[in-house]
Design an enzyme around this catalytic site. Structure first.
Site, PDB file in Angstrom:
ATOM      1  N   LYS A 294       3.852   5.463   6.868  1.00  0.00           N
ATOM      2  CA  LYS A 294       2.947   4.418   7.340  1.00  0.00           C
ATOM      3  C   LYS A 294       2.945   4.432   8.880  1.00  0.00           C
ATOM      4  O   LYS A 294       3.995   4.537   9.494  1.00  0.00           O
ATOM      5  CB  LYS A 294       3.426   3.054   6.834  1.00  0.00           C
ATOM      6  N   GLU A 378       2.167 -11.768  -7.975  1.00  0.00           N
ATOM      7  CA  GLU A 378       2.027 -13.230  -7.819  1.00  0.00           C
ATOM      8  C   GLU A 378       2.312 -13.976  -9.123  1.00  0.00           C
ATOM      9  O   GLU A 378       2.941 -15.040  -9.114  1.00  0.00           O
ATOM     10  CB  GLU A 378       0.614 -13.571  -7.322  1.00  0.00           C
ATOM     11  N   ARG A 406      -4.667 -15.424  -8.597  1.00  0.00           N
ATOM     12  CA  ARG A 406      -4.187 -14.475  -9.606  1.00  0.00           C
ATOM     13  C   ARG A 406      -3.118 -15.128 -10.509  1.00  0.00           C
ATOM     14  O   ARG A 406      -2.826 -14.649 -11.581  1.00  0.00           O
ATOM     15  CB  ARG A 406      -3.631 -13.250  -8.902  1.00  0.00           C
TER      16      ARG A 406
HETATM   17  C1  LIG Z   1      -2.912  -9.342  -5.114  1.00  0.00           C
HETATM   18  C2  LIG Z   1      -2.609  -9.049  -3.669  1.00  0.00           C
HETATM   19  N1  LIG Z   1      -1.487  -9.566  -3.112  1.00  0.00           N
HETATM   20  C3  LIG Z   1      -1.211  -9.338  -1.809  1.00  0.00           C
HETATM   21  C4  LIG Z   1      -2.040  -8.570  -1.029  1.00  0.00           C
HETATM   22  C5  LIG Z   1      -1.749  -8.376   0.436  1.00  0.00           C
HETATM   23  N2  LIG Z   1      -1.522  -6.977   0.765  1.00  0.00           N
HETATM   24  C6  LIG Z   1      -2.455  -6.237   1.335  1.00  0.00           C
HETATM   25  S1  LIG Z   1      -1.934  -4.685   1.630  1.00  0.00           S
HETATM   26  C7  LIG Z   1      -0.395  -5.031   1.012  1.00  0.00           C
HETATM   27  C8  LIG Z   1       0.668  -3.977   0.965  1.00  0.00           C
HETATM   28  C9  LIG Z   1       0.144  -2.816   0.147  1.00  0.00           C
HETATM   29  O1  LIG Z   1       1.161  -1.848   0.071  1.00  0.00           O
HETATM   30  P1  LIG Z   1       0.771  -0.423  -0.512  1.00  0.00           P
HETATM   31  O2  LIG Z   1      -0.011  -0.580  -1.769  1.00  0.00           O
HETATM   32  O3  LIG Z   1       2.024   0.338  -0.570  1.00  0.00           O
HETATM   33  O4  LIG Z   1      -0.234   0.197   0.544  1.00  0.00           O
HETATM   34  P2  LIG Z   1       0.109   0.697   2.034  1.00  0.00           P
HETATM   35  O5  LIG Z   1      -0.324  -0.418   2.957  1.00  0.00           O
HETATM   36  O6  LIG Z   1       1.571   0.978   2.110  1.00  0.00           O
HETATM   37  O7  LIG Z   1      -0.729   1.937   2.213  1.00  0.00           O
HETATM   38  C10 LIG Z   1      -0.331  -6.329   0.559  1.00  0.00           C
HETATM   39  C11 LIG Z   1       0.859  -6.955  -0.049  1.00  0.00           C
HETATM   40  C12 LIG Z   1      -3.215  -8.061  -1.656  1.00  0.00           C
HETATM   41  N3  LIG Z   1      -4.124  -7.343  -0.942  1.00  0.00           N
HETATM   42  N4  LIG Z   1      -3.462  -8.298  -2.955  1.00  0.00           N
HETATM   43 MG   LIG Z   2       2.988   1.523   0.717  1.00  0.00          MG
END
Ligand SMILES: Cc1ncc(C[n+]2csc(CCOP(=O)(O)OP(=O)(O)O)c2C)c(N)n1
Ligand SMILES: [Mg+2]
Ligand SMILES: CC(=O)[C@@H](O)[C@H](O)COP(=O)(O)O
Length: 645
Positions: A294, A378, A406
């Site tokens: 990242k 959630e 959710r």
């Molecule tokens: C249901 C839900 N909960 C929380 C979020 C907030 N959120 C956005 S990106 C993220 C982290 C995502 O991690 P990952 O899937 O590993 O993607 P990366 O950013 O590491 O590429 C979160 C928790 C969301 N978009 N949807």
């Molecule tokens: Mg990730």
């Protein structure tokens, strides 16, 4: 300069690897320049530069369908599909969305930025192809799908893979042997390190230079050897335990019926293309485990600490109060919870993979045993909190309004039906603006007000937030406290409310009463003061607690002819509706008008600009009150009624 020559993915398919390397460097520099200026998700997009380039070289979008889970990491996809020239409009009103958007491009499919949905979309799309659907009609089904070699590819982050929906879909995909390629983009992080045994198991050796060299020395062979081959690898010194764990993902996926291949270096385009080409030829479900970093290529975004804090987004300050009298509701919550927790050992804090954005990092550092990050889960977070409350703890669930949707069933039946003392601290409530249509927190008042026995708070200032946290943590049952993303005033007028009592901020002449809800109290207060200077005297109330509604407030409203309510949330079923319904029961002759966000609302851009367009800012509220005053004057000076004013 390659980027300016790219109007579609076909423009990169014949480039040599040296040229591709130059393109990736150019993409990174472009990303850093634009996102550090205009805001957006930087870390996650820097991590998928090579992956997205390889995907668009191996697969033929939009014939092949590329799905991005959560969608916050689709900037490179947008740049490779001809949108570089508009990129400076990212996350602005009428500009490029920060997520895929079907109206922007035929290459975009999923607009909802709620995580863990891509595998379900993939399951459905693969099923539609299996049925051999002909040319699609209608915007939603726009693409031709007769090509039997058409592939469905879903890019899912390790964080998104911690969401319950992802497991539900994986189960179905393995059982149905759906023709889907899953790209597991494993960078070991959501914001904080990902809460996942699957991701952890590879983390110990992820991108470790020795491991990657050693694995490459073995060529691609070892990644194709089934589990037993992986065990054979355990004879290596130094990597034995790690490699043994590293085959756990393979065991997990293949137990579900999904072929596993990897891990692949997510920053080596040639290696990625080799793995993707192999997956493209595979029939049935296959997961390509891709290791990425990242924030890759930009030190501030690579920094784990920064990433933990956030996906290094540059956020434009917004809010309708000036710096010295304002502050962050999130920071206020963060500090106050820390202070309360010191003397309340039963207080615990829960987040769904967002410790920093919800202000829980300091709590996690001070009380690690009383802090729970459950991953992007959630529903599990809420019912886990119910279990903790049953066990005698006092859980505080910090969660964005849009993501709480959710877990509505869990709030309603797992918490409230049992009357458990769980406090939902709902951040990003109301219009959030530039983060796209699926991030507005406009449903939480409607939802929480439809849950019996749940006490619904809406603070109008930072001081009120602190009071409400204190009150909520003494209540015998569940409660919710909602506040916006934009800064709030330290205090409105002097003093603040207590307990569940409402606050009467201005006593008017008795004809028109205004009720501001939460964030709307400040502009309503400012509007009422402006109108008083023009001879229109209104009463202004801050209900503070919407339910149970203060009876003094209700009685006072029933003595007015006209009541107007203003809220930053959906009007239908919102706070105003609730107050109006309660008022009609005691004073049916009072005219009540509710103002808020129309249910049809869906937009992105500057939050204050949107509120102004909806007449929910100081001037809009003043105009609305004035119009009501004039229509009341006409209506109530007819022969049936004595002069109103
Ligand atoms: C249901 C839900 N909960 C929380 C979020 C907030 N959120 C956005 S990106 C993220 C982290 C995502 O991690 P990952 O899937 O590993 O993607 P990366 O950013 O590491 O590429 C979160 C928790 C969301 N978009 N949807
Ligand atoms: Mg990730
Ligand atoms: C993609 C996602 O859901 C989160 O990253 C969200 O964009 C964070 O929003 P804030 O910037 O308001 O914390």
């Amino acid at each position: 300069m390659w980027l300016e020559k790219i109007s579609s993915p076909s423009d990169i398919r014949n480039l040599e690897y040296q040229q591709i390397s130059e393109l990736c460097q150019e993409l990174r520099e472009f990303l850093v320049d634009t996102v550090t200026t205009h805001g957006g998700h930087l870390g996650s997009n820097l991590g998928v530069v090579e992956l997205t380039v390889a995907l668009h070289r191996v697969f033929e979008s939009p014939k092949d369908i590329l799905l991005f889970d959560t969608g916050h990491q689709a900037y490179i996809h947008k740049l490779l599909t001809g949108r570089a020239s508009e990129f400076e409009t990212l996350r602005t009103q009428d500009g490029l969305s920060g997520y895929p958007k079907r109206a922007e491009s035929e290459h975009d499919w999923i607009e909802n930025s709620h995580a863990s949905t891509a595998l379900s979309y993939a399951y459905g799309l693969a099923a539609s192809m299996k049925l051999g659907r002909g040319p699609m009609t209608g915007e939603a089904l726009r693409a031709e799908s007769k090509d039997p070699n058409r592939r469905v590819v879903a890019v899912v982050g390790d964080g998104a893979l911690t969401g319950g929906m992802a497991y539900e879909a994986l189960n179905n995909i393995g059982h149905a042997q759906s023709n889907i390629i899953i790209i597991w983009n494993d960078n070991g992080r959501s914001y904080a390190p990902t809460i996942s045994r699957l991701s952890q198991s590879i983390t110990k050796i992820r991108l470790h230079p020795s491991y990657m060299q050693a694995r490459n020395r073995l060529g691609k062979v070892i990644s194709e050897i089934p589990a037993v081959g992986g065990l054979a690898a355990t004879s290596w010194s130094g990597f034995t335990a790690a490699l043994r764990e590293a085959i756990e993902p393979r065991v997990f996926f293949e137990a579900l019926g999904v072929r596993y291949t990897g891990p692949v270096d997510g920053h080596d385009v040639a290696e990625l293309e080799y793995a993707l080409q192999g997956a493209k030829e595979w029939q049935g479900p296959i997961v390509v485990h891709v290791l990425t970093q990242k924030g890759r290529g930009y030190a501030p975004a690579e920094d784990d600490e920064i990433n933990r804090l956030h996906d290094l987004k540059v956020r434009k300050p917004s809010g309708n109060c000036n710096e010295e009298q304002c502050g962050s509701y999130t920071e206020t919550f963060s500090k106050h919870l820390l202070a309360v927790a010191e003397s309340r050992p039963e207080v615990v804090a829960i987040t769904a993979a967002m410790p920093a954005p919800t202000g829980l990092l300091p709590f996690s550092q001070s009380y690690p045993d009383r802090f729970f990050d459950v991953g992007i889960a959630e529903q599990h977070a809420v019912t886990g909190a119910a279990g903790m409350a049953m066990g005698g703890l006092r859980p505080v669930v910090a969660i964005y309004s849009t993501f709480l949707s959710r877990a509505f069933d869990q709030v309603n039946l797992d918490v409230a039906l049992h009357r458990l003392p769980v406090c939902f601290v709902i951040d990003r409530a109301g219009i959030t603006g530039d983060d796209g249509p699926s991030h507005h927190g406009v449903l939480d008042l409607v939802q929480m007000l439809s849950v019996p026995d749940l006490c619904v708070f809406a603070p109008s200032s930072l001081e009120e937030l602190e009071r409400m946290i204190d009150t909520a943590l003494t209540l015998p049952g569940p409660s919710s406290i909602r506040f916006p993303k934009t800064p709030g005033p330290l205090q409105i007028a002097s003093g603040s409310g207590e307990g569940l009592r409402a606050r009467k901020l201005i006593s008017g002449s008795g004809e028109i009463a205004v009720v501001g809800v939460g964030k709307m109290v400040l502009p309503a207060y400012q509007a009422a003061i402006d109108l008083a200077s023009k001879g229109v005297s209104v009463t202004l109330w801050d209900p503070r607690c919407i339910r149970p509604l203060d009876q003094d407030l209700l009685e006072d409203l029933s003595n007015h002819r006209l009541v107007l309510t203003f809220e930053d949330g959906f009007v239908n079923g919102g706070a105003g509706d609730f107050i109006g319904h309660s008022l009609r029961e005691v004073a049916p002759e009072v005219d009540v008008f509710n103002y808020g966000v129309p249910v049809e609302f869906i937009a992105q851009g500057d939050p204050e600009g949107i509120l102004s367009a909806l007449k929910l800012d100081k001037n809009g509220i003043a105009d609305t009150i004035w119009a009501a005053y004039e229509s009341a004057l006409v209506k109530h000076t007819s022969e049936k009624f004595p002069p109103l004013l």
